[in-house]
Design an enzyme around this catalytic site. Structure first.
Site, PDB file in Angstrom:
ATOM      1  N   GLU A 155       0.892  -1.100   0.207  1.00  0.00           N
ATOM      2  CA  GLU A 155      -0.058   0.004  -0.048  1.00  0.00           C
ATOM      3  C   GLU A 155       0.930   1.093   0.054  1.00  0.00           C
ATOM      4  OE1 GLU A 155      -3.870  -1.696   2.462  1.00  0.00           O
ATOM      5  OE2 GLU A 155      -2.295  -0.758   3.593  1.00  0.00           O
ATOM      6  N   ASN A 167      -6.328  -3.398   6.145  1.00  0.00           N
ATOM      7  CA  ASN A 167      -7.094  -3.731   7.433  1.00  0.00           C
ATOM      8  C   ASN A 167      -8.314  -3.004   7.692  1.00  0.00           C
ATOM      9  OD1 ASN A 167      -4.706  -5.344   8.198  1.00  0.00           O
ATOM     10  ND2 ASN A 167      -3.452  -3.588   9.041  1.00  0.00           N
TER      11      ASN A 167
END
Ligand SMILES: NC(=O)c1ccc[n+]([C@@H]2O[C@H](COP(=O)([O-])OP(=O)(O)OC[C@H]3O[C@@H](n4cnc5c(N)ncnc54)[C@H](O)[C@@H]3O)[C@@H](O)[C@H]2O)c1
Length: 505
Positions: A161, A199
């Site tokens: 990311e 997440n």
């Protein structure tokens, strides 16, 4: 995006990695594999050298197994230099920090690094839960600081990311995206929001499973088996929490929930909090949701399953479901010859976000004869049957016996809105829709991040399109109406696209 202006000026040839733990050593390994010269440093003396030895033994084992040539491995290892002081990173184009997950040490490290590296160097943080903007807030050049969030184990998890903080320069993001392509990871661009993409998108799986456990829908092994067999997850949510350790996953659930100002969509479970207090953490303590000595689940006793293989088949079966969900009718028909006309009447109701109690009352049916089923997940492999508090034992046994006679696995769960898979997957689609609506990630990046980072069979939006946006919306609205829990309120982005007949991708 990759290849955009400014990339060549920021091309990374020399890098530093600070923190030679699990993540730092993996990051050094992939950077070196991409031809970057890497210096690795750790505050613990000798740790950087030890990390290189571990990388060497991993890589040499790969060469011995014929996965890579010995020459390539030796070249890769020659590019990694363990160093003992931060001052040695002076000439680096990029420094990735992978030190302890605490704000203050990370901010201090960045202040120190800014005095060592050149003004054009990029400083990236591998934080998984802190704000990139907060980490960069004490920096004199916050435009050169970004998040570069890898997953464990770094060489195998081909995703990274890339997170721009409030001040990050676009060319820094471009350079990190371009670099990821060199080491073969899929870069995804995430906004600097709690949990970034992976997440955040992964919240529904564990919290919804815990909600079902708390509601007494089914024991952990049944919930795990249904989500594996009927929805195609590699691992059930309780197996996953045991693997990660509840001391890690419960604080992440709490942190994301609190960072989003207690949005009920992310509400964790008191069950998990108690288990952490009890030290039932998972594999690391040998006991979690399962006993890792004998593999048996440790959970509140679930419903006792009747010995259905021998139970009487129903005499008459009515299947109530829309045409698209006629799979169960065919299954029922396949064992018509085995049924005796003097058996009981069984009414099977295809659920779409509803529970059996609600459906039986709405349809004016005798609830003792009604069993719900999930028409969208597992009809051809593992059928989820749902009983209400009024469903008789004979009816439960007859339904299980019928489905098993037709050669399918069957599990009877207690009343639940949307059975097991529907509510978990509708919430995965819902949270994914929020992520896209809030521009935390693009639709393709979200789906790629979830497949690669979480290992789900489909990304949230791909899943939504497969089930059908209108149906996902119906499931959510029905659960919301029935429970009056704002946790299940549908994302407006999803609602509008469903109403307009648009794809989610
Ligand atoms: N472990 C994971 O699954 C994972 C996944 C993604 C991101 N992360 C993030 O990566 C970072 C590192 O995690 P990890 O699992 O590798 O931890 P780890 O404990 O294995 O390694 C951290 C290393 O940093 C060193 N260190 C601590 N403070 C330092 C300092 N001020 N200067 C230099 N070295 C210092 C420690 O000695 C240790 O060797 C954390 O921010 C974590 O949140 C971890």
């Amino acid at each position: 995006m990759a290849g955009a202006g400014g990339v060549s000026r920021s091309r990374v040839e020399k890098a530093g990695v600070v923190g030679a733990g699990v993540m730092g050593s993996g990051i050094a390994e992939v950077l070196a594999a991409a031809g970057v010269d890497v210096m690795i440093v750790d505050e613990a003396p000798g740790k950087a050298a030890a990390a290189l030895e571990q990388i060497a033994s991993r890589q040499r084992a790969r060469a011995a197994a014929g996965k890579v040539s010995a020459e390539t491995v030796e070249k890769l290892l020659a590019r990694i230099e363990p160093v003992e002081t931060l001052g040695r990173l002076a000439g680096a184009d990029l420094v990735v920090e992978a030190i302890v997950e605490r704000l203050e040490p990370k901010r201090q490290l960045i202040e120190t690094l800014e005095k060592i590296v050149g003004p054009d160097a990029i400083i990236a943080t591998n934080t998984s839960s802190l704000s990139v903007t907060a980490i960069a807030s004490a920096a004199s050049r916050p435009q050169r600081i970004a998040g570069y969030h890898f997953f464990n184990p770094v060489p195998a998890m081909k995703l990274v990311e890339v997170i721009s903080g409030a001040h990050t320069a676009p060319e820094v993001e471009h350079a990190l995206v371009a670099l990821a392509a060199r080491f073969g990871h899929r870069p995804v661009i995430a906004a600097d929001t709690p949990g970034f993409i992976v997440n955040h998108a992964g919240r529904a799986f564990g919290t919804e499973a815990l909600a079902m456990l708390r509601e007494g829908v089914a024991p952990v092994d049944d919930i795990d088996a249904i989500l594996r067999d009927a929805a195609g997850f590699r691992m059930g949510p309780f197996e996953l929490m045991d693997l990660t350790g509840l001391d890690v996953s419960h604080p992440v659930m709490e942190s994301i929930y609190n960072q989003f100002y207690q949005d009920p969509r992310y509400r964790p479970s008191v069950l998990a909090a108690r288990r952490v207090e009890a030290g039932l953490l998972g594999r690391k303590t040998k006991r979690g949701f399962y006993d890792h000595g004998d593999g048996r689940p440790i959970s509140p006793a679930g419903p006792v399953e009747p010995a259905s293989a021998e139970a009487a088949l129903p005499g008459r079966v009515t299947v109530l479901a829309d045409n698209e969900a006629s799979g169960l009718q065919a299954l029922v028909d396949s064992c018509a010859a085995d049924r005796t006309s003097d058996g009981d009447h069984l009414i099977l109701i295809g659920l779409e976000g509803e529970d059996v109690a609600g459906a039986a009352v709405r349809l004016g049916l005798p609830a003792s004869l009604c069993v719900g089923f999930d028409p969208f997940f597992g009809i051809d492999r593992h059928v989820t049957l749902v009983a209400s508090a009024a469903t008789s034992d004979r009816t439960r046994e007859a339904a299980l016996s019928l489905v098993r006679r037709a050669g399918r696995k069957a599990t009877m769960v207690e009343d639940s809105c949307g059975a097991v898979c529907q509510r978990v997957i509708a919430m995965i689609v819902n949270i994914g829709s929020e992520i896209v609506e809030q521009k935390i990630a693009s639709a393709p990046d979200l789906d790629a991040a979830v497949r690669l980072g979480l290992g789900y069979p489909l990304g949230p939006l791909e899943w939504g399109d497969k089930i059908g946006p209108k149906r996902v919306l119906r499931i959510l609205d029905t659960i919301y109406d029935r429970t009056r829990d704002p946790r299940y309120r549908a994302s407006l982005w999803l609602r509008r696209r469903a109403e307009l007949g648009l794809s989610l991708q």
